[in-house]
Scaffold this motif. Structure first.
Motif, PDB file in Angstrom:
ATOM      1  N   LYS A 345       8.576   3.165 -20.248  1.00 50.86           N
ATOM      2  CA  LYS A 345       9.776   3.146 -21.099  1.00 50.86           C
ATOM      3  C   LYS A 345      10.709   1.979 -20.753  1.00 50.86           C
ATOM      4  CE  LYS A 345      12.631   6.576 -23.384  1.00 50.86           C
ATOM      5  NZ  LYS A 345      14.003   6.530 -22.796  1.00 50.86           N
ATOM      6  N   SER A 346      10.891   1.700 -19.468  1.00 52.49           N
ATOM      7  CA  SER A 346      11.879   0.668 -19.071  1.00 52.49           C
ATOM      8  C   SER A 346      11.428  -0.732 -19.451  1.00 52.49           C
ATOM      9  CB  SER A 346      12.122   0.743 -17.563  1.00 52.49           C
ATOM     10  OG  SER A 346      10.967   0.330 -16.865  1.00 52.49           O
ATOM     11  N   ALA A 347      10.166  -0.879 -19.859  1.00 45.07           N
ATOM     12  CA  ALA A 347       9.680  -2.225 -20.233  1.00 45.07           C
ATOM     13  C   ALA A 347      10.403  -2.735 -21.473  1.00 45.07           C
ATOM     14  CB  ALA A 347       8.177  -2.179 -20.470  1.00 45.07           C
ATOM     15  N   THR A 348      11.054  -1.822 -22.197  1.00 44.68           N
ATOM     16  CA  THR A 348      11.778  -2.245 -23.406  1.00 44.68           C
ATOM     17  C   THR A 348      13.194  -2.710 -23.063  1.00 44.68           C
ATOM     18  OG1 THR A 348      12.550   0.019 -23.694  1.00 44.68           O
ATOM     19  CG2 THR A 348      10.475  -0.566 -24.798  1.00 44.68           C
ATOM     20  N   ILE A 349      13.619  -2.531 -21.789  1.00 44.89           N
ATOM     21  CA  ILE A 349      14.973  -2.949 -21.383  1.00 44.89           C
ATOM     22  C   ILE A 349      14.863  -4.319 -20.700  1.00 44.89           C
ATOM     23  CG2 ILE A 349      17.054  -2.251 -20.129  1.00 44.89           C
ATOM     24  CD1 ILE A 349      15.738   0.499 -19.679  1.00 44.89           C
ATOM     25  N   ALA A 350      15.822  -5.187 -20.947  1.00 45.85           N
ATOM     26  CA  ALA A 350      15.786  -6.535 -20.347  1.00 45.85           C
ATOM     27  C   ALA A 350      15.802  -6.431 -18.820  1.00 45.85           C
ATOM     28  CB  ALA A 350      16.984  -7.345 -20.830  1.00 45.85           C
ATOM     29  N   ASP A 351      14.944  -7.195 -18.171  1.00 52.04           N
ATOM     30  CA  ASP A 351      14.858  -7.200 -16.702  1.00 52.04           C
ATOM     31  C   ASP A 351      15.986  -8.063 -16.168  1.00 52.04           C
ATOM     32  OD1 ASP A 351      12.238  -8.300 -14.357  1.00 52.04           O
ATOM     33  OD2 ASP A 351      14.108  -7.163 -14.080  1.00 52.04           O
ATOM     34  N   SER A 352      17.198  -7.507 -16.125  1.00 52.23           N
ATOM     35  CA  SER A 352      18.431  -8.306 -15.998  1.00 52.23           C
ATOM     36  C   SER A 352      18.770  -8.783 -14.599  1.00 52.23           C
ATOM     37  CB  SER A 352      19.597  -7.443 -16.512  1.00 52.23           C
ATOM     38  OG  SER A 352      19.640  -6.250 -15.733  1.00 52.23           O
ATOM     39  N   VAL A 353      18.239  -8.161 -13.564  1.00 53.11           N
ATOM     40  CA  VAL A 353      18.625  -8.552 -12.195  1.00 53.11           C
ATOM     41  C   VAL A 353      17.787  -9.742 -11.745  1.00 53.11           C
ATOM     42  CG1 VAL A 353      18.839  -7.772  -9.801  1.00 53.11           C
ATOM     43  CG2 VAL A 353      19.256  -6.160 -11.688  1.00 53.11           C
ATOM     44  N   PRO A 354      18.446 -10.869 -11.387  1.00 56.52           N
ATOM     45  CA  PRO A 354      17.682 -12.063 -10.988  1.00 56.52           C
ATOM     46  C   PRO A 354      16.761 -11.796  -9.790  1.00 56.52           C
ATOM     47  CG  PRO A 354      20.020 -12.580 -11.262  1.00 56.52           C
ATOM     48  CD  PRO A 354      19.895 -11.082 -11.326  1.00 56.52           C
ATOM     49  N   GLU A 355      15.626 -12.479  -9.752  1.00 52.23           N
ATOM     50  CA  GLU A 355      14.633 -12.285  -8.690  1.00 52.23           C
ATOM     51  C   GLU A 355      15.258 -12.505  -7.309  1.00 52.23           C
ATOM     52  OE1 GLU A 355      11.833 -10.965  -9.717  1.00 52.23           O
ATOM     53  OE2 GLU A 355      11.279 -10.750  -7.607  1.00 52.23           O
ATOM     54  N   ALA A 356      16.142 -13.510  -7.210  1.00 54.41           N
ATOM     55  CA  ALA A 356      16.773 -13.813  -5.906  1.00 54.41           C
ATOM     56  C   ALA A 356      17.636 -12.640  -5.433  1.00 54.41           C
ATOM     57  CB  ALA A 356      17.626 -15.073  -6.042  1.00 54.41           C
ATOM     58  N   VAL A 357      18.295 -11.962  -6.372  1.00 49.62           N
ATOM     59  CA  VAL A 357      19.138 -10.810  -6.012  1.00 49.62           C
ATOM     60  C   VAL A 357      18.246  -9.636  -5.589  1.00 49.62           C
ATOM     61  CG1 VAL A 357      20.825  -9.130  -6.877  1.00 49.62           C
ATOM     62  CG2 VAL A 357      21.003 -11.551  -7.543  1.00 49.62           C
ATOM     63  N   LYS A 358      17.129  -9.444  -6.320  1.00 48.10           N
ATOM     64  CA  LYS A 358      16.184  -8.388  -5.939  1.00 48.10           C
ATOM     65  C   LYS A 358      15.706  -8.629  -4.500  1.00 48.10           C
ATOM     66  CE  LYS A 358      14.213  -7.649 -10.577  1.00 48.10           C
ATOM     67  NZ  LYS A 358      13.000  -7.812 -11.412  1.00 48.10           N
ATOM     68  N   GLU A 359      15.346  -9.878  -4.218  1.00 42.10           N
ATOM     69  CA  GLU A 359      14.821 -10.213  -2.893  1.00 42.10           C
ATOM     70  C   GLU A 359      15.888  -9.988  -1.820  1.00 42.10           C
ATOM     71  OE1 GLU A 359      12.475 -11.105   0.239  1.00 42.10           O
ATOM     72  OE2 GLU A 359      11.951 -10.507  -1.818  1.00 42.10           O
TER      73      GLU A 359
END
Ligand code: SF4
Length: 441
Positions: A345-359
């Motif tokens: 389901k979440s694949a329809t929501i924009a992946d908004s958190v930048p990769e650097a912040v995730k890391e």
């Protein structure tokens, strides 16, 4: 035929591969570790993250060379990615001979024999509950064994692909599980790990609502397994927090075999994120369950799963996750950086958190964890713990390893006649980063 079987992904896949290997051997085939020797190559695939799929596809694509050298070679893909992609995987990889979905694994041998005879490519991905009873075979001889007690999941957490690739939640009959456990123990197994996407929902007919306080078929199963002489330890993964009612907590507290460790996925400490993830609890209710479990079993240790960077996760949400992890004091945690799964389901929501912040958030939680574990292990120096011996240490042949009921790994010098699968006392003399060291007493 000589079969090469490569497994990707979780313990459920490992268990399926073991059952398949045992069935193939019973049918007169042999399992080889050498790709060059193989007549058949099977890839039991995972779909939990994009990286897992790319890895399996890369490996299968690379097998084209082997097929050019040996046109009789048979190549098959099974498991979650095979289930998700089905026919399209055959189109994508022309030298792939068949695709076998998660509901059809129990039919591998007849389908393989049919393919060998007719060489007609196929994709069998229909869901079927027959797979439940058809996957009970084991490669005996290990002190520890896994038993799958449920398959599938009905929870539909918004980031998760499992319900779409492993189907609806179904439970095995208790008698079937008990007879499998008895034959394992008769063959020398001392520890059993019960497997399911949602083990504590065992026997509830796929109902996702928390059961009444006095009702838990999972508790009934644990008490029945406690009755098997020779079984020393029972572990289980993964339970969903809302199933820990009074009946189950009491059964665990009084259980002869159930270990004092629970893997309790949290995913996030923010109510806003938990809602977006479709996790059916709040930060407060999760902590409430931990409190109830701890007051019944003060020596309980916890591990967990956490996702960082779910779409929309703010600094405040992340702080809430960090606080809950500190509050519970998890001994182990698997931290995942969110990645969208096609079909979830979440694949329809924009992946908004930048990769650097995730890391960055990933590293912060891992540093917290390392610090917390080091302090807990240092506090264990001088104490005596009971371990189930596991065998020669993978890193140091001069040492053995064992595991506490709390799932902490302990290294020690062996003594003559020591056997794997025995309960021994160890005096802790030193703490490492994630393990303990000691002397057998
Ligand atoms: S409980 Fe949620 S995360 Fe776990 S397998 Fe089911 S849908 Fe996936």
């Amino acid at each position: 035929m000589k079969i090469f079987l490569k497994t990707y992904g979780c313990q459920m896949n490992e268990r399926d591969s073991e059952a398949i290997s045992a069935q193939l051997i019973r049918a007169g085939h042999s399992i080889t570790g050498s790709e060059a020797d193989a007549d058949v190559m099977l890839f039991n695939t995972c779909s939990v993250r994009d990286a897992a799929e790319r890895k399996a596809k890369g490996k299968i694509s690379y097998m084209k060379k082997m097929k050019l050298r040996n046109p009789a070679l048979i190549i098959g893909a099974m498991g979650c990615m095979a289930q998700r992609l089905g026919e399209s995987l055959l189109a994508e990889i022309p030298h792939l001979d068949f695709v076998l979905g998660t509901g059809q694994l129990h039919r591998l041998i007849p389908l393989l024999e049919e393919f060998s005879a007719r060489r007609k490519r196929f994709a069998a991905v229909e869901p079927s509950s027959d797979v439940l009873e058809g996957m009970g075979a084991h490669l005996y001889g290990n002190f520890s064994a896994q038993i799958a007690i449920t398959r599938g999941c009905n929870r539909f957490c918004s980031y998760c692909i499992v319900p779409y690739v492993r189907g609806r939640e179904i439970s095995r009959s208790m008698e079937d599980i008990l007879s499998e456990a008895r034959s394992l123990v008769a063959q020398g197994t001392k520890e059993i790990l019960l497997l399911g996407q949602n083990v504590a929902a065992y026997g509830l007919g796929g109902n996702v609502n928390p059961p009444p306080e006095d009702h838990s078929p999972f508790a009934d199963l644990i008490e029945a397994l406690d009755g098997i002489p020779g079984l020393l330890r029972l572990r289980y993964t993964s339970p969903y927090v809302t199933y820990f009612n009074r009946r189950l907590i009491e059964a665990l507290a009084h259980s002869r075999t159930a270990c004092r460790h629970i893997h309790l996925p949290l995913q996030s400490g923010s109510d806003r994120m938990l809602k977006a993830m479709n996790r059916q609890y709040t930060r407060e209710s999760y902590l409430g369950y931990v409190e109830r479990l701890r007051s019944a079993m003060p020596d309980l240790t916890f591990s967990t799963d956490v996702i960082v960077g779910f779409p929309g996760e703010t600094e405040e949400d992340f702080r809430a996750t960090r606080e809950v992890m500190q509050h519970v004091g998890f001994e182990q945690a698997y931290v995942f950086k969110y990645s969208p799964r096609p079909g979830a389901k979440s694949a329809t929501i924009a992946d908004s958190v930048p990769e650097a912040v995730k890391e960055e958030r990933n590293q912060i939680l891992l540093a917290d964890l390392a610090d917390r574990i080091a302090r807990k292990l240092a506090a264990a120096v001088g104490s005596t713990v009971e371990v189930l011996t596991e065998g020669v240490s993978a890193r140091n042949p001069g040492r053995w390893t064992g595991r506490t009921s709390g799932n902490i790994v302990v290294h020690f010098e062996p003594v003559p006649g020591l056997e794997a699968g025995t309960l021994r006392q160890v005096k802790i003399t030193r703490a490492g980063a994630v393990t303990l060291f000691g002397t057998l007493i």
